[in-house]
Design an enzyme around this catalytic site. Sequence first.
Site, PDB file in Angstrom:
ATOM      1  N   HIS A   1       3.559 -10.022  -9.673  1.00 33.04           N
ATOM      2  CA  HIS A   1       5.005 -10.250  -9.615  1.00 33.04           C
ATOM      3  C   HIS A   1       5.659  -9.180  -8.733  1.00 33.04           C
ATOM      4  CE1 HIS A   1       9.178 -10.677 -10.693  1.00 33.04           C
ATOM      5  NE2 HIS A   1       9.190  -9.432 -11.107  1.00 33.04           N
ATOM      6  N   SER A   2       5.248  -7.937  -8.935  1.00 30.96           N
ATOM      7  CA  SER A   2       5.763  -6.830  -8.134  1.00 30.96           C
ATOM      8  C   SER A   2       4.814  -5.665  -8.329  1.00 30.96           C
ATOM      9  CB  SER A   2       7.160  -6.417  -8.603  1.00 30.96           C
ATOM     10  OG  SER A   2       7.067  -5.747  -9.845  1.00 30.96           O
TER      11      SER A   2
ATOM     12  N   GLU B   1       0.825  -1.207   0.000  1.00 23.76           N
ATOM     13  CA  GLU B   1       0.000   0.000   0.000  1.00 23.76           C
ATOM     14  C   GLU B   1       0.859   1.256   0.000  1.00 23.76           C
ATOM     15  OE1 GLU B   1      -3.307   0.269  -0.431  1.00 23.76           O
ATOM     16  OE2 GLU B   1      -3.123  -1.885  -0.799  1.00 23.76           O
TER      17      GLU B   1
ATOM     18  N   SER C   1      19.661  -8.630  -8.234  1.00 22.41           N
ATOM     19  CA  SER C   1      18.552  -8.776  -9.184  1.00 22.41           C
ATOM     20  C   SER C   1      18.691  -9.828 -10.278  1.00 22.41           C
ATOM     21  CB  SER C   1      18.262  -7.431  -9.845  1.00 22.41           C
ATOM     22  OG  SER C   1      18.032  -6.442  -8.876  1.00 22.41           O
TER      23      SER C   1
END
Lengths: 366, 380
Positions: B272-273, B57, B143
């Site tokens: 996913h993100s 959020e 990453s």
Amino acid sequence: MLGILRQRAIDGGLAASTLRRTRSALVSARSYAAGAKEMTVRDALNSAIDEEMSADPKVFVMGEEVGQYQGAYKITKGLLEKYGPERVYDTPITEAGFTGIGVGAAYAGLKPVVEFMTFNFSMQAIDHIINSAAKSNYMSAGQINVPIVFRGPNGAAAGVGAQHSQCYAAWYASVPGLKVLAPYSAEDARGLLKAAIRDPDPVVFLENELLYGESFPISEEALDSSFCLPIGKAKIEREGKDVTIVTFSKMVGFALKAAEKLAEEGISAEVINLRSIRPLDRATINASVRKTSRLVTVEEGFPQHGVCAEICASVVEESFSYLDAPVERIAGADVPMPYAANLERLALPQIEDIIRAAKRACYRSK
Amino acid sequence: MKFIPESSSRRVPCYRVLDEDGRIIPDNDFVPVKEKLAVRMYEQMATLQVMDHIFYEAQRQGRISFYLTSVGEEAINIASAAALSPDDIVLPQYREPGVLLWRGFTLEEFANQCFGNKADYGKGRQMPIHYGSNRLNYFTISSPIATQLPQAAGVGYSLKMEKKNACAVTFIGDGGTSEGDFHAGLNFAAVMEAPVVFICRNNGWAISTHISEQFRSDGIVVKGQAYGIRSIRVDGNDALAVYSAVRSAREMAVTEQRPVLIEAMTYRVGHHSTSDDSTKYRAADEIQYWKMSRNPVNRFRKWVEDNGWWSEEDESKLRSNARKQLLQAIQAAEKWEKQPLTELFNDVYDVKPKNLEEQELGLKELVEKQPQEYPPGFHV
């Protein structure tokens, strides 16, 4: 290996003068008898790895054929017998694999010396070198350092074609977080490799296959097991006053031969052996150009975005008003390396190219 | 002449301990979990849920730039961490913050990394969710996918050489197993006989790529044998099954000095993100189904409650406390000043090189000369 002496006829004048410069470059009050000791680059590298493995149990060697086969180019000869298979590890054929493993082992505190059979094959592992090894200390804010050395032959050999001949100095030297070294002589090989293995940062160590068998005079100091050369410091191989020739690795030998020929014609060339591509010793290069007012840079690699481009930029930025002639760049041809011997010769800088460039800089030829 | 068929007539069975209603399946072998551990596991799973919700959020409100949830994979996160020893070195992918949470990373520490403020251990160098902690043996998240797999083999090798009573544990998703590094990491770990536990979170999706488009094998577990690695498929939404499997795998890895592969079957409930909207490529009711009926937190809660170790009151107290703590952590992290300018130039190398020293000095002088060009409160 200490004590291995190769008696090979070598130009006595060059050997003696090199030896004198070797002594003066090192901080030492002792004097040595003019050298009878010589060492090949191969033996220099082997002895450096041997001594560092002996001094620190965390150092280990990994790569294809490094153990039982004694090394594809025999650089790791004898190490398996001496240190055992845990510390001299023969890997399956996965550059990505063993590079990643080396990085992981370095993360965990070991000090791997990873051999690429040639740096051309490092491209299959380049993500680990750049995205993991080079950037980890920064990205982890100092929590993960990577004391790893990636070494192997770089650049052109003889008759090995396009996929075995590329020079990666410019590629790796453009990355912050890596240190990139390129030895020329046996003393360079010993001192720089020992420094690289001891360094807490990741080091790319670019050797040259054709130099492995070449013999150089070596001082007592350089043979000592504590010997180390500083990273980031270039060496003035030959002093001169008319033109500065800057180069690294095999081209240092060519530049020295060119300097001799130039001397016969009355041009005194100063030859700088970079030793370190990153960090680049801009201070030494610029000090020399401010003295001679002329610059010739030489490399075997592709011309665009090469090491020479960076050197020229540095000199133009910092010593512009000292220049009496445009900067000169000699590089390999802008083509994938052809195989045929005559074409290969045309694709690489030759001594004549360096001489011509120096003369152009001195306004002596077109 | 007989060809091995491309697929077996029967899929590799899935080890589970609890049924979907949170009841122990009879005649089953598993590592017993006592009240104290069970309650701690449940609390952490619920906390992870609250943390994911609130940080997500916060990103949606523009307070942080990016976030990645582990919704649906709480059992894998917490139960695996609970089964390891604190000396085991974890090389995560990026959907395993629960492991860090279990080991003691505080909600404030998570918030600081997401905001990249002065208290962030990562010194503001990385985007959110790229946590790391040397102290907790959790390697900073990187990453590029699957690079941690051969690195884990290297870590395992170093533990082996130093004869430590510990193993390397590394996580990967179903998509990540397509990377060349998966092959390199597993092959090497097997050949080197390195103590590594490879945990694959098969959650069905790699951004928008469904597993049917990722590989044609029966999942990941069958690949283990191809490398000579002992493997197991486990119900990743069953906390007790994950705990038992990881506990056993860890023992094997350390005592037998070999790699072990665990494929944990689960479902990625979240996108996913925050850069993804998964309703664009999958059915909303598929997501709802897994979120409501196959929820690992609810399933474990039922078992813990049936044992009389947890109540509705405990639940609302935990969730409201976690929520409050998180909101406070975010508020504090947001207000905390950012890293000073010097951190731009540190840690590139062990010792700062001259060129960076010069550049740092140059930048300081510039900021002092032209302060109006820089944001208020910007400090050197």
